[in-house]
Design a protein around this motif. Structure first.
Motif, PDB file in Angstrom:
ATOM      1  N   SER A  28      30.625   9.466  26.478  1.00 43.05           N
ATOM      2  CA  SER A  28      30.059   8.180  26.075  1.00 43.05           C
ATOM      3  C   SER A  28      29.240   7.551  27.196  1.00 43.05           C
ATOM      4  CB  SER A  28      31.165   7.215  25.670  1.00 43.05           C
ATOM      5  OG  SER A  28      31.838   7.717  24.573  1.00 43.05           O
ATOM      6  N   ASN A  29      29.720   7.725  28.427  1.00 36.27           N
ATOM      7  CA  ASN A  29      28.961   7.221  29.584  1.00 36.27           C
ATOM      8  C   ASN A  29      27.584   7.861  29.652  1.00 36.27           C
ATOM      9  OD1 ASN A  29      29.820   5.437  31.812  1.00 36.27           O
ATOM     10  ND2 ASN A  29      31.752   6.476  31.453  1.00 36.27           N
ATOM     11  N   ILE A  30      27.571   9.171  29.425  1.00 36.29           N
ATOM     12  CA  ILE A  30      26.306   9.897  29.503  1.00 36.29           C
ATOM     13  C   ILE A  30      25.357   9.417  28.408  1.00 36.29           C
ATOM     14  CG2 ILE A  30      25.264  12.193  29.218  1.00 36.29           C
ATOM     15  CD1 ILE A  30      27.783  13.296  30.617  1.00 36.29           C
ATOM     16  N   LEU A  31      25.912   9.203  27.223  1.00 37.05           N
ATOM     17  CA  LEU A  31      25.090   8.698  26.113  1.00 37.05           C
ATOM     18  C   LEU A  31      24.423   7.381  26.479  1.00 37.05           C
ATOM     19  CD1 LEU A  31      26.954   9.108  22.733  1.00 37.05           C
ATOM     20  CD2 LEU A  31      24.756   9.994  23.404  1.00 37.05           C
TER      21      LEU A  31
ATOM     22  N   HIS B  20      20.435   6.602  26.844  1.00 41.43           N
ATOM     23  CA  HIS B  20      19.774   5.482  26.149  1.00 41.43           C
ATOM     24  C   HIS B  20      19.015   4.625  27.161  1.00 41.43           C
ATOM     25  CE1 HIS B  20      21.019   6.045  22.102  1.00 41.43           C
ATOM     26  NE2 HIS B  20      22.309   6.041  22.374  1.00 41.43           N
ATOM     27  N   ALA B  21      19.706   4.338  28.272  1.00 38.44           N
ATOM     28  CA  ALA B  21      19.100   3.456  29.275  1.00 38.44           C
ATOM     29  C   ALA B  21      17.833   4.062  29.873  1.00 38.44           C
ATOM     30  CB  ALA B  21      20.116   3.161  30.372  1.00 38.44           C
ATOM     31  N   TYR B  22      17.839   5.374  30.083  1.00 33.76           N
ATOM     32  CA  TYR B  22      16.678   6.025  30.709  1.00 33.76           C
ATOM     33  C   TYR B  22      15.732   6.643  29.682  1.00 33.76           C
ATOM     34  CZ  TYR B  22      19.458   5.349  34.872  1.00 33.76           C
ATOM     35  OH  TYR B  22      20.202   4.775  35.869  1.00 33.76           O
ATOM     36  N   ASP B  23      16.023   6.378  28.412  1.00 33.69           N
ATOM     37  CA  ASP B  23      15.180   6.882  27.332  1.00 33.69           C
ATOM     38  C   ASP B  23      14.982   8.405  27.462  1.00 33.69           C
ATOM     39  OD1 ASP B  23      13.807   6.580  25.044  1.00 33.69           O
ATOM     40  OD2 ASP B  23      11.890   6.111  25.992  1.00 33.69           O
ATOM     41  N   ALA B  24      16.090   9.087  27.700  1.00 39.96           N
ATOM     42  CA  ALA B  24      16.020  10.546  27.868  1.00 39.96           C
ATOM     43  C   ALA B  24      17.018  11.215  26.930  1.00 39.96           C
ATOM     44  CB  ALA B  24      16.342  10.910  29.309  1.00 39.96           C
TER      45      ALA B  24
ATOM     46  N   ALA C 138      14.814  11.713  35.571  1.00 36.71           N
ATOM     47  CA  ALA C 138      13.430  11.542  36.026  1.00 36.71           C
ATOM     48  C   ALA C 138      12.525  12.305  35.059  1.00 36.71           C
ATOM     49  CB  ALA C 138      13.283  12.065  37.440  1.00 36.71           C
ATOM     50  N   LYS C 139      13.101  13.334  34.412  1.00 38.04           N
ATOM     51  CA  LYS C 139      12.372  14.049  33.362  1.00 38.04           C
ATOM     52  C   LYS C 139      12.820  13.499  32.005  1.00 38.04           C
ATOM     53  CE  LYS C 139      11.501  18.327  35.745  1.00 38.04           C
ATOM     54  NZ  LYS C 139      11.423  19.760  35.647  1.00 38.04           N
ATOM     55  N   ASP C 140      11.913  13.489  31.032  1.00 42.75           N
ATOM     56  CA  ASP C 140      12.241  12.943  29.707  1.00 42.75           C
ATOM     57  C   ASP C 140      13.317  13.756  29.001  1.00 42.75           C
ATOM     58  OD1 ASP C 140      10.393  11.105  30.118  1.00 42.75           O
ATOM     59  OD2 ASP C 140       8.853  11.970  28.805  1.00 42.75           O
ATOM     60  N   LYS C 141      13.122  15.087  29.101  1.00 44.36           N
ATOM     61  CA  LYS C 141      14.076  15.962  28.429  1.00 44.36           C
ATOM     62  C   LYS C 141      14.631  16.957  29.434  1.00 44.36           C
ATOM     63  CE  LYS C 141      12.221  15.615  23.797  1.00 44.36           C
ATOM     64  NZ  LYS C 141      11.444  16.232  22.737  1.00 44.36           N
ATOM     65  N   PRO C 142      15.538  16.507  30.270  1.00 46.51           N
ATOM     66  CA  PRO C 142      16.066  17.418  31.292  1.00 46.51           C
ATOM     67  C   PRO C 142      16.827  18.586  30.660  1.00 46.51           C
ATOM     68  CG  PRO C 142      17.301  15.357  31.258  1.00 46.51           C
ATOM     69  CD  PRO C 142      16.166  15.179  30.319  1.00 46.51           C
ATOM     70  N   VAL C 143      16.584  19.769  31.211  1.00 47.73           N
ATOM     71  CA  VAL C 143      17.318  20.942  30.734  1.00 47.73           C
ATOM     72  C   VAL C 143      18.381  21.289  31.775  1.00 47.73           C
ATOM     73  CG1 VAL C 143      15.441  21.848  29.326  1.00 47.73           C
ATOM     74  CG2 VAL C 143      15.584  22.491  31.734  1.00 47.73           C
ATOM     75  N   GLU C 144      19.158  22.323  31.498  1.00 48.53           N
ATOM     76  CA  GLU C 144      20.294  22.667  32.362  1.00 48.53           C
ATOM     77  C   GLU C 144      19.900  22.746  33.842  1.00 48.53           C
ATOM     78  OE1 GLU C 144      22.407  26.135  31.133  1.00 48.53           O
ATOM     79  OE2 GLU C 144      23.798  26.018  32.815  1.00 48.53           O
ATOM     80  N   LYS C 145      18.787  23.431  34.106  1.00 46.82           N
ATOM     81  CA  LYS C 145      18.340  23.622  35.495  1.00 46.82           C
ATOM     82  C   LYS C 145      18.083  22.262  36.172  1.00 46.82           C
ATOM     83  CE  LYS C 145      14.152  24.645  36.188  1.00 46.82           C
ATOM     84  NZ  LYS C 145      12.824  25.088  36.055  1.00 46.82           N
TER      85      LYS C 145
END
Lengths: 556, 121
Positions: A233-236, A240-244, A272-279
């Protein structure tokens, strides 16, 4: 809410602690309230818990006035502290009467300003306290005593108890008169803490607070790491806050150990990236421990505890040794290992303990159960002692973490919500089990659990997406299957378990799904996600293999 | 296409039902209906052979309780055979095994039945 804090809806995973603290405070009505100290490692969320408690007491009841004070290291002269404490208390107390949020912003308010406010409100009880304070303001010791007992005086006069919530309490050790620290000053808290109408809840650096005599008799409430649902839930909230959007690798999540501060730093950095992936998440972690907020945070803690540069170097080497030695180290062994005098070794070990770097137990010191801190110590050691260039270090960390990743096998399956779609998931699981050489009995059991999980997802999905997302991750001796679908929340907040739809629960066989999942998985969790709700089934493969071995030995 | 099919055979008041595939609510209802027909036709023993059952779910298993009840009402008996360990465990967990005899295979069930009839006769 005045303080920089999370909104109540985003403060998740701490409902139990919050409710238990609230109950403890509410006992002040019947003089049953007890003082308490919140303890827990750095970054675990003690401050946030205290702020949320203040918010609830301020907004959701009228019987007990809350007073929150964070000790300011710049205001530790008895004179400055007592003035600041008294002004803060009077502002909070008057704010509570009218639920006037603006009064909580007392920063910069003078004693004269508060006096004017008190006159304005016609608060006789406050006028008396101010008068008494002014009379003894030339004697810092007496002035401090008046300030600390002000909540009780107000409680006696107004008959409204006061909950005193103090953050960074350990800093009160530094209270001084004319520059000379005086431990008696912090001990003055003993008097207000003895009053039944003013329960105190304090927190701060756990090791330092524990060593303070004034806190020794207080009930200790341990603030534990967040559970998976709380972390999720924290991550969610952060996304939301970082629009990612993204999926934090489960292995990295476990590495962060449920510490909300660590989670926040890494996710924020990855976003910092919109859609961060695992890496991106792994890179964000490495950047964080090398030069990010996490690194600076722990570096500051060490510098504060050990200002002397030479001694700090020895402390770093000591911490590194403690984290890479299986058994706990005594001061004598530290002294021998680093050619230090006994006094030096003792001072270093004590400072590391107070800085939260190590645990101290009966004269020996051992590593904290904190994989992130371990990485940070390794990082500091490599840079400061071994003088390794940062790019080498980055590569080393990646190499160290990548094998952990390579051990992991991950399958993602997207299923349409068609008739008997659950069978596709079960059949995929069967093949995955064969590929990974997992015992077929275990796979047989997990197939039942997966079928039930998928049926649950279909039943409760009311979202636009008619899909079920199944992922199977195998890491070392652990198999994790998650079943996610869009749609409404079906988890009862108090129990963390799903509730049954009324109509559905009347159908024959309903209610058995969860029981079957729990029977065949070692752990079953329900999490809120960006998509909707996720059921996570965890099977510990090593445990099962051990049981099988024992069974076999028993038969032989 | 359904993932469930059912075949049956009968001789000397013994009926054997062979469900195949996935026993969910639909499959179990089909089994229940067939068992009712067989009981109505005077079968005194029903055997459910699970050898071709690949998957079951909690809906499906729960419907078996109706079949157990119907069998008792007809003074008949219900046997299960060829059950996978995990399927048997699910039935056990849901409290259905205590009303049913379970055999390793059909042959064993029939042998037992033969011995029982001999003893009764």
């Amino acid at each position: 809410m005045l303080f920089k804090t999370l909104q109540e809806k985003d403060f998740v995973g701490r409902e139990h602690e919050l409710s238990s603290l609230y109950t403890r405070i509410i006992g002040a009505h019947s003089e049953k309230a007890e003082n308490a100290v919140l303890s827990g490692p750095r970054g675990i969320g003690k401050t946030e818990l205290l702020k949320q408690l203040f918010g609830i007491l301020f907004w959701k009841q009228d019987g007990i006035a809350p007073f929150y004070y964070a000790v300011n290291p710049a205001l530790l002269s008895a004179e400055a502290f007592s003035r600041s404490y008294l002004i803060a208390f009077l502002c909070h107390r008057l704010a509570f009467e009218t639920k006037d949020q603006s009064l909580l912003y007392f920063d910069g308010m003078s004693l004269d300003g508060v006096s004017a406010l008190v006159e304005d409100r016609g608060a006789d009880w406050a006028r008396e306290i101010l008068e008494q304070y002014r009379q003894c303001s030339r004697d810092p010791y007496s002035a401090l005593r008046v300030a600390l007992t002000a909540p009780n005086r107000s409680a006696q006069t107004t008959r409204i108890p006061v909950a005193v919530l103090i953050d960074d309490f350990h800093l009160t050790k530094g209270l001084h008169i004319d520059g000379a620290s005086d431990p008696r000053l912090a001990s003055l808290f003993e008097e207000p803490m003895s009053f039944r109408k003013t329960p105190h809840v304090i927190t701060g650096n756990t090791a330092e607070v524990q060593e303070m005599p004034v806190a020794s008799g207080l009930k200790r409430i341990s603030v534990e790491p967040l559970g998976p649902a709380g972390v999720s839930s924290n991550i969610l909230t952060l996304f939301h806050a970082y629009d990612a959007k993204g999926n934090v690798p489960p292995l990295l999540l476990r590495h962060l150990g449920g510490n909300p501060f660590y989670v926040r730093c890494v996710v924020r950095s990855a976003c910092a990236k919109d859609k961060p992936v695992e890496k991106d998440f792994w890179n964000a972690y490495i950047q964080e421990i090398m030069e990010g907020t996490l690194s600076r945070y722990w570096s500051a803690a060490l510098k504060r505890a050990i200002p002397d540069l030479g001694l700090r170097r020895a402390a770093l080497a000591t911490a590194h040794k403690i984290y890479h030695t299986r058994e706990p180290l005594s001061c004598q062994r530290i002294a021998t290992s680093f050619s230090l005098t006994d006094n030096q070794a003792e001072a270093i070990a004590q400072a590391l303990y107070l800085a939260g770097y190590v645990r101290g137990e009966f004269g020996v010191f051992r590593a904290m159960e904190d994989a992130v801190l371990r990485d940070i110590i390794d990082c500091f050691y490599s840079v400061e002692i071994l003088a390794k260039p940062s790019h080498d270090l980055e590569r080393e960390f990646l190499e160290r973490l990548l094998p952990m990743r390579e051990d992991a096998v991950h399958y993602d399956i997207t299923l349409p919500m068609n008739k008997e779609a659950e069978l596709v998931a079960a059949q995929c699981l069967e093949q995955i089990g064969k590929n990974l050489d997992i015992d077929q009995d275990i796979i047989g059991q997990l197939k039942i659990a997966v079928i039930e999980g998928c049926i649950n997802a279909i039943e409760h999905s009311k979202g636009a997406e008619n899909k079920i997302y199944v992922s199977v991750a195998s890491e070392r001796d652990r198999l994790e299957i998650s079943i996610e679908s869009s749609g409404q929340e079906f988890i009862v907040q108090e129990t963390g378990e799903p509730f049954g739809d009324r109509g559905i629960s009347k159908a024959p066989g309903r209610g058995w799904g969860l029981k079957l999942m729990k029977r065949y998985a070692d752990d079953v969790r329900f999490e809120k996600t960006l998509r909707g709700v996720k059921t996570v089934l965890i099977k510990n493969l090593r445990k099962t293999a051990d049981v099988k071995k024992e069974d076999k030995a028993g038969h032989e | 296409m359904s993932n469930f099919s059912l075949s049956s055979k009968s001789a000397q008041n013994v009926a054997v039902m062979l469900p195949k595939g996935y026993i969910n609510d639909m499959g179990a209802v089909s089994l229940e209906r067939t068992s009712e027909q067989l009981l109505g036709a005077g079968m005194s023993t029903l055997i459910v052979n699970f050898s071709d059952v690949q998957f079951i779910n909690s809906f499906g298993v729960s419907i078996f309780s109706g079949m157990v009840q119907k069998t008792l009402e007809h003074n008949s008996v219900l046997y299960f055979t060829n059950m996978k360990k995990v399927h048997r465990d699910v039935f056990e967990m849901m409290g259905l095994i205590k009303h049913v005899k379970v055999f390793a295979d059909e042959e064993e069930a029939l042998k037992f039945l033969k011995r029982k009839r001999k003893y009764v006769e």
